[in-house]
Write a protein that holds these residues in place. Structure first.
Motif, mmCIF file in Angstrom:
data_model
loop_
_atom_site.group_PDB
_atom_site.id
_atom_site.type_symbol
_atom_site.label_atom_id
_atom_site.label_comp_id
_atom_site.label_asym_id
_atom_site.label_seq_id
_atom_site.Cartn_x
_atom_site.Cartn_y
_atom_site.Cartn_z
ATOM 1 N N THR A 193 -1.722 6.344 9.703
ATOM 2 C CA THR A 193 -1.231 5.408 8.700
ATOM 3 C C THR A 193 -2.412 4.805 7.960
ATOM 4 O O THR A 193 -3.524 4.733 8.483
ATOM 5 C CB THR A 193 -0.402 4.263 9.328
ATOM 6 O OG1 THR A 193 -1.235 3.481 10.191
ATOM 7 C CG2 THR A 193 0.787 4.805 10.108
ATOM 8 N N TYR A 230 -2.440 1.413 5.938
ATOM 9 C CA TYR A 230 -1.708 0.249 5.466
ATOM 10 C C TYR A 230 -2.644 -0.905 5.138
ATOM 11 O O TYR A 230 -3.639 -1.135 5.843
ATOM 12 C CB TYR A 230 -0.723 -0.240 6.533
ATOM 13 C CG TYR A 230 0.441 0.678 6.815
ATOM 14 C CD1 TYR A 230 1.112 1.337 5.789
ATOM 15 C CD2 TYR A 230 0.894 0.868 8.122
ATOM 16 C CE1 TYR A 230 2.188 2.165 6.052
ATOM 17 C CE2 TYR A 230 1.974 1.690 8.397
ATOM 18 C CZ TYR A 230 2.615 2.337 7.355
ATOM 19 O OH TYR A 230 3.686 3.153 7.618
ATOM 20 N N ARG A 240 -2.862 -4.720 5.515
ATOM 21 C CA ARG A 240 -2.238 -5.621 6.481
ATOM 22 C C ARG A 240 -2.596 -7.069 6.197
ATOM 23 O O ARG A 240 -3.703 -7.367 5.747
ATOM 24 C CB ARG A 240 -2.661 -5.261 7.915
ATOM 25 C CG ARG A 240 -2.180 -3.891 8.359
ATOM 26 C CD ARG A 240 -2.695 -3.532 9.739
ATOM 27 N NE ARG A 240 -2.216 -2.229 10.171
ATOM 28 C CZ ARG A 240 -1.094 -2.036 10.847
ATOM 29 N NH1 ARG A 240 -0.350 -3.074 11.201
ATOM 30 N NH2 ARG A 240 -0.719 -0.821 11.194
ATOM 31 N N PRO A 291 1.779 -4.816 8.408
ATOM 32 C CA PRO A 291 1.644 -3.979 7.213
ATOM 33 C C PRO A 291 2.467 -4.527 6.060
ATOM 34 O O PRO A 291 3.622 -4.925 6.241
ATOM 35 C CB PRO A 291 2.165 -2.612 7.672
ATOM 36 C CG PRO A 291 3.054 -2.906 8.838
ATOM 37 C CD PRO A 291 2.469 -4.106 9.508
ATOM 38 N N SER A 351 1.828 -2.931 2.669
ATOM 39 C CA SER A 351 1.922 -1.825 1.715
ATOM 40 C C SER A 351 1.059 -0.682 2.228
ATOM 41 O O SER A 351 0.167 -0.872 3.059
ATOM 42 C CB SER A 351 1.462 -2.239 0.307
ATOM 43 O OG SER A 351 0.076 -2.511 0.295
ATOM 44 N N GLY A 352 1.349 0.525 1.724
ATOM 45 C CA GLY A 352 0.538 1.673 2.085
ATOM 46 C C GLY A 352 1.366 2.854 2.536
ATOM 47 O O GLY A 352 2.592 2.876 2.393
ATOM 48 N N SER A 353 0.688 3.850 3.101
ATOM 49 C CA SER A 353 1.323 5.123 3.423
ATOM 50 C C SER A 353 1.172 5.485 4.890
ATOM 51 O O SER A 353 0.195 5.117 5.547
ATOM 52 C CB SER A 353 0.711 6.246 2.579
ATOM 53 O OG SER A 353 1.026 6.091 1.210
ATOM 54 N N TYR A 357 5.542 6.316 1.646
ATOM 55 C CA TYR A 357 4.940 5.093 1.106
ATOM 56 C C TYR A 357 5.923 3.934 1.212
ATOM 57 O O TYR A 357 7.129 4.097 1.041
ATOM 58 C CB TYR A 357 4.555 5.308 -0.355
ATOM 59 C CG TYR A 357 3.976 4.083 -1.025
ATOM 60 C CD1 TYR A 357 2.671 3.684 -0.772
ATOM 61 C CD2 TYR A 357 4.746 3.325 -1.908
ATOM 62 C CE1 TYR A 357 2.136 2.556 -1.384
ATOM 63 C CE2 TYR A 357 4.218 2.201 -2.521
ATOM 64 C CZ TYR A 357 2.912 1.817 -2.255
ATOM 65 O OH TYR A 357 2.401 0.699 -2.860
ATOM 66 N N LYS A 402 6.130 -0.592 0.401
ATOM 67 C CA LYS A 402 5.485 -1.759 -0.196
ATOM 68 C C LYS A 402 6.352 -2.983 0.031
ATOM 69 O O LYS A 402 7.562 -2.951 -0.201
ATOM 70 C CB LYS A 402 5.268 -1.545 -1.700
ATOM 71 C CG LYS A 402 4.531 -2.692 -2.391
ATOM 72 C CD LYS A 402 4.288 -2.375 -3.861
ATOM 73 C CE LYS A 402 3.508 -3.498 -4.537
ATOM 74 N NZ LYS A 402 3.259 -3.194 -5.976
ATOM 75 N N TYR A 440 7.866 1.200 7.607
ATOM 76 C CA TYR A 440 6.513 1.238 8.162
ATOM 77 C C TYR A 440 6.561 1.871 9.552
ATOM 78 O O TYR A 440 7.581 1.797 10.244
ATOM 79 C CB TYR A 440 5.932 -0.169 8.268
ATOM 80 C CG TYR A 440 5.690 -0.851 6.943
ATOM 81 C CD1 TYR A 440 4.695 -0.403 6.085
ATOM 82 C CD2 TYR A 440 6.452 -1.953 6.559
ATOM 83 C CE1 TYR A 440 4.463 -1.033 4.866
ATOM 84 C CE2 TYR A 440 6.226 -2.588 5.344
ATOM 85 C CZ TYR A 440 5.234 -2.121 4.503
ATOM 86 O OH TYR A 440 5.012 -2.739 3.293
#
Length: 215
Positions: free
Chosen positions: A45, A47, A49, A54, A56-58, A79, A81, A89
Motif C-alpha cells: 500500500t 497511503y 496517513r 489512511p 488517501s492513496g493506493s 485508489y 480518498k 483501504y
C-alpha cells in the motif's frame, strides 16, 4: 493499536457522512454493477496517513482468481480518498507476512482508467484459507451489507490462516459476545480469538451467478 482506538482519534466530523445508509445488496447485484470482481491478495500500500489512519492513496493487490475483469492484469491498483462509509483501504502486510485475501467488487476510476475504486456499497469481503486449502468467506462478513442468506450457508470451518486469529482489543465487547454466543469465534490464546465459521467461496460464486459476471 486497534482499529477501535484509531477511530476514536479521528475528529467526530471526519467520521460523519451526509449519505444515507445504503440498503443491503445481493452478491449478484453487486457483481453486475462492478467492472471487476476478483479474489486478490494485498501486496503493498502507498497511503497518506494522518494520526496513523489512511486518508488517501493506493493499494496494490495480486489477482488470484479473476471472476470478472475489464482488462488482463496480475496486479491491480485500488485508489481511495477521504474518510467515509464503505471506504476502500487495506492493511499493509509487513515483510514477514502474507497479505490478506479479499473478494473484491470494483469500478473503474473515472479520473484514471488504469486503476480501480471501491463500489459505493463497499469493496471487499475477507477471505480466509481453510486447513484443507479451500478459500472461505469469513463469517460473519464485514465490509458490505449483504441481503443474501449467508447465515443459512455458513458452516463450521477449521482455518489454517493466521488472519483467522483476532486480538481481543480489536473486537468491541458486544461484538465479541454476540459472535461467541453464536459459535462464530472461540478462545484461541491469551487475549486472542479465532473465527470458526465461513461460507465456501464456491458457494458464494454460485450466488453471484453467471450473468452478473458477463461484460
Amino acid at each position: 493499536m486497534s482499529l477501535a482506538v484509531l477511530l476514536l482519534a479521528v475528529p467526530a466530523h471526519a467520521q460523519q457522512t451526509e449519505a444515507s445508509p445504503l440498503a443491503p445488496v445481493s452478491l449478484q447485484a453487486l457483481a453486475a454493477r462492478a467492472d471487476a470482481v476478483v479474489l486478490a491478495q494485498v501486496r503493498d500500500t502507498d497511503y497518506l496517513r494522518r494520526r496513523d489512519i489512511p486518508v488517501s492513496g493506493s493499494a496494490y493487490l495480486k489477482v488470484l482468481i479473476p471472476y470478472k475483469t475489464d482488462r488482463s492484469a496480475d496486479l491491480i491498483e485500488v485508489y481511495e480518498k477521504g474518510l467515509h462509509d464503505h471506504e476502500c483501504y487495506f492493511p499493509n502486510p509487513t515483510v514477514f507476512e502474507e497479505g490478506r485475501r479479499y473478494l473484491l467488487f470494483l469500478r473503474r476510476d473515472e479520473e484514471d482508467p488504469e486503476r480501480y475504486r471501491g463500489m459505493p456499497e463497499g469493496c471487499a469481503l475477507d477471505v480466509l484459507v481453510a486447513d484443507d486449502n479451500r478459500y472461505v468467506l469469513r463469517y460473519p462478513v464485514t465490509g458490505v451489507a449483504l441481503s443474501d442468506p449467508l447465515e443459512e450457508m455458513a458452516r463450521p470451518v477449521t482455518f489454517g490462516d493466521g488472519y483467522a486469529v483476532v486480538d481481543e482489543e480489536d473486537l468491541l465487547p458486544q461484538e465479541r459476545d454476540r459472535m461467541l454466543n453464536a459459535g462464530q469465534i472461540r478462545r484461541y490464546g491469551e487475549g486472542e480469538w479465532i473465527y470458526t465459521t465461513g461460507v465456501d467461496l464456491a458457494e458464494a460464486r454460485r450466488l453471484i451467478g453467471v450473468e452478473a459476471l458477463l461484460d
